[in-house]
Design an enzyme around this catalytic site. Structure first.
Site, PDB file in Angstrom:
ATOM      1  N   ASN A  95       0.810  -1.213   0.000  1.00  0.00           N
ATOM      2  CA  ASN A  95       0.000   0.000   0.000  1.00  0.00           C
ATOM      3  C   ASN A  95       0.849   1.272   0.000  1.00  0.00           C
ATOM      4  OD1 ASN A  95      -2.431  -1.434   0.080  1.00  0.00           O
ATOM      5  ND2 ASN A  95      -2.434  -1.516   2.303  1.00  0.00           N
ATOM      6  N   HIS A 151     -15.005  -0.782   5.090  1.00  0.00           N
ATOM      7  CA  HIS A 151     -13.971  -1.510   5.825  1.00  0.00           C
ATOM      8  C   HIS A 151     -14.519  -2.078   7.130  1.00  0.00           C
ATOM      9  CE1 HIS A 151     -10.161  -1.987   8.142  1.00  0.00           C
ATOM     10  NE2 HIS A 151      -9.674  -2.297   6.950  1.00  0.00           N
ATOM     11  N   GLU A 161     -16.260   4.858   2.200  1.00  0.00           N
ATOM     12  CA  GLU A 161     -14.834   5.017   1.897  1.00  0.00           C
ATOM     13  C   GLU A 161     -14.697   5.904   0.665  1.00  0.00           C
ATOM     14  OE1 GLU A 161     -12.325   1.506   2.051  1.00  0.00           O
ATOM     15  OE2 GLU A 161     -13.977   0.371   2.928  1.00  0.00           O
ATOM     16  N   SER A 217     -11.162  -0.470  -0.522  1.00  0.00           N
ATOM     17  CA  SER A 217      -9.876  -1.145  -0.388  1.00  0.00           C
ATOM     18  C   SER A 217      -9.777  -2.467  -1.127  1.00  0.00           C
ATOM     19  CB  SER A 217      -9.557  -1.373   1.094  1.00  0.00           C
ATOM     20  OG  SER A 217     -10.575  -2.141   1.711  1.00  0.00           O
ATOM     21  N   ASP A 256     -13.969   7.791   5.065  1.00  0.00           N
ATOM     22  CA  ASP A 256     -12.677   7.165   5.349  1.00  0.00           C
ATOM     23  C   ASP A 256     -11.889   7.156   4.047  1.00  0.00           C
ATOM     24  OD1 ASP A 256     -10.519   5.507   5.862  1.00  0.00           O
ATOM     25  OD2 ASP A 256     -11.715   3.681   5.947  1.00  0.00           O
ATOM     26  N   HIS A 267      -7.289   5.014   1.277  1.00  0.00           N
ATOM     27  CA  HIS A 267      -6.615   4.654   0.023  1.00  0.00           C
ATOM     28  C   HIS A 267      -6.682   5.750  -1.044  1.00  0.00           C
ATOM     29  CE1 HIS A 267      -5.837   0.456   1.188  1.00  0.00           C
ATOM     30  NE2 HIS A 267      -6.978   0.556   1.858  1.00  0.00           N
ATOM     31  N   LYS A 308      -0.665   4.000   4.474  1.00  0.00           N
ATOM     32  CA  LYS A 308      -0.694   3.685   3.049  1.00  0.00           C
ATOM     33  C   LYS A 308       0.261   4.614   2.304  1.00  0.00           C
ATOM     34  CE  LYS A 308      -4.355   1.248   4.397  1.00  0.00           C
ATOM     35  NZ  LYS A 308      -4.756   1.113   5.816  1.00  0.00           N
TER      36      LYS A 308
END
Length: 373
Positions: free
Chosen positions: A46, A127, A169, A173, A198, A201, A227
């Site tokens: 990541n 997540h 998100e 992910s 969130d 990523h 990440k």
């Protein structure tokens, strides 16, 4: 005999090809890693911008957190780092956490600790930290189909809850696709709901480094540092009153040792590098396009994603493990992702690209995928 069920659980996981085990990594960077004396091309990192490969300058901060932030653990370095993120994203206040999981789960629990008639509506692919926090919160939790705004509209419209929070998100992910941020905001405005995002990523990769929040500012933003930032920890950004509320009722924050001054110095240094990493982001974007085009030419059906996360659905867990091991025999390291992390019959190879990779690395990967298919 007490706890005799443990043997059955482990044996069942093994029979279903779902048993999880750790692998000792001897050495790792964004492009390669070494296990048991063999070096592999690393497509499971990541560290999207390869910042972890850069040496850090001499650091002066203390290594210990000393105590929780509400005792003597709230250092000048923490306060200044929080202020830097607030200025960058336009928020009033922030809290630093030791991990993204802790930040996500604890914010949901604390936000609704004293609420009545609360509703949390989460994307179905959120997540595990968000799901766990929602399940533990003093609020009803519902899920809406992935990125399905009609389903979200129906969920919000049918609820009579006074306090509504939509959680998503920025970049998912396991699928690598992005949330429809403008549509999420529209739904929240329509139903008088707050939006929590969130962006683990998306941060560092999208929006010239600012991530998904470069498109819109949610009511609560969570950024994790493990990440693209190549560090540890996380930060929650929100209004003064939300952060003040979290200080009263967030047990994870209250009863955890604070981030050390040394960790804050690492994060601050990496943030400067991340914001300046335009060349790395451009190279990474070009690699993503190249990988997708090469896979299309090889008739490898990737999931739709324009981010460094490029999943290849295999189906059953056994087949995913077989392909993972075949790829390792060819010097390629990536991970087979299986239930319960992903839905039944959607086991996949989760391929992640970084700015340290080259087109030659991509060619090697695609050729190996073709042979293992």
């Amino acid at each position: 005999m007490a706890f005799e069920y443990i043997d059955n659980v482990l044996e069942g996981a093994k029979e279903q090809h779902l048993l999880r085990q750790r692998v000792v990594v001897d050495d790792i960077c964004a492009r390669t890693l070494a296990v048991d004396g063999r070096r592999y091309l690393n497509f499971a990192s990541n560290d999207y911008l390869a910042l972890g490969d850069r040496p850090l300058p001499p650091l002066k901060g203390r290594s210990g957190g000393h105590s929780s932030p509400l005792v003597t653990g709230y250092s000048r370095e923490q306060a200044e780092l929080e202020q830097r993120f607030c200025a960058l994203y336009g928020f009033e206040s922030a809290l630093l956490f030791a991990s993204g999981f802790s930040a996500n789960a604890s914010v949901l629990k604390a936000l609704f600790a004293q609420a009545r008639e609360g509703l949390i509506v989460q994307d179905k692919l959120n997540h595990a930290s968000l799901v766990d926090g929602g399940l533990a919160a003093n609020a009803q939790m519902q899920r809406f189909n992935h990125n399905n705004m009609a389903h979200l509209d129906a969920r919000l419209g049918k609820s009579k809850a006074h306090h509504k929070l939509v959680v998503s998100e920025g970049v998912f992910s396991m699928d690598g696709d992005c949330a429809p941020l403008e549509q999420l905001r529209s739904q929240c405005e329509k139903h008088r709901a707050w939006l929590m995002l969130d962006d683990a990523h998306g941060f560092g990769v999208l929006g010239e480094g600012k991530g998904s929040a470069a498109v819109l500012k949610p009511d609560i933003l969570v950024l994790t540092f493990g990440k693209a930032l190549a560090a540890n920890g996380a930060i929650v950004l929100a209004s003064n009153k939300v952060i003040d509320l979290l200080l009263q009722s967030n047990r994870d924050y209250t009863y955890s040792t604070a981030l050390s001054a040394l960790q804050c110095e690492v994060i601050d240094t990496r943030l400067t590098q991340l914001l300046a990493a335009d060349a790395e982001r451009q190279h990474l974007s070009a690699l993503i396009d190249y990988f997708k085009s090469q896979c299309a030419a090889a008739h490898l059906a990737l999931m739709p994603s324009d981010t460094p996360i490029q999943p290849l659905i295999v189906g059953d867990s056994e087949s995913a493990l077989v392909m993972q091991n075949q790829l390792r025999d060819k010097g390629i390291w990536l991970s087979a992702i299986r239930p319960p992390t992903v839905a039944h019959n959607t086991a996949r190879l989760r391929i992640t690209l970084t700015a340290a990779h080259t087109e030659e690395d991509i060619d090697t990967l695609v050729s190996a995928l073709e042979q293992c298919r």
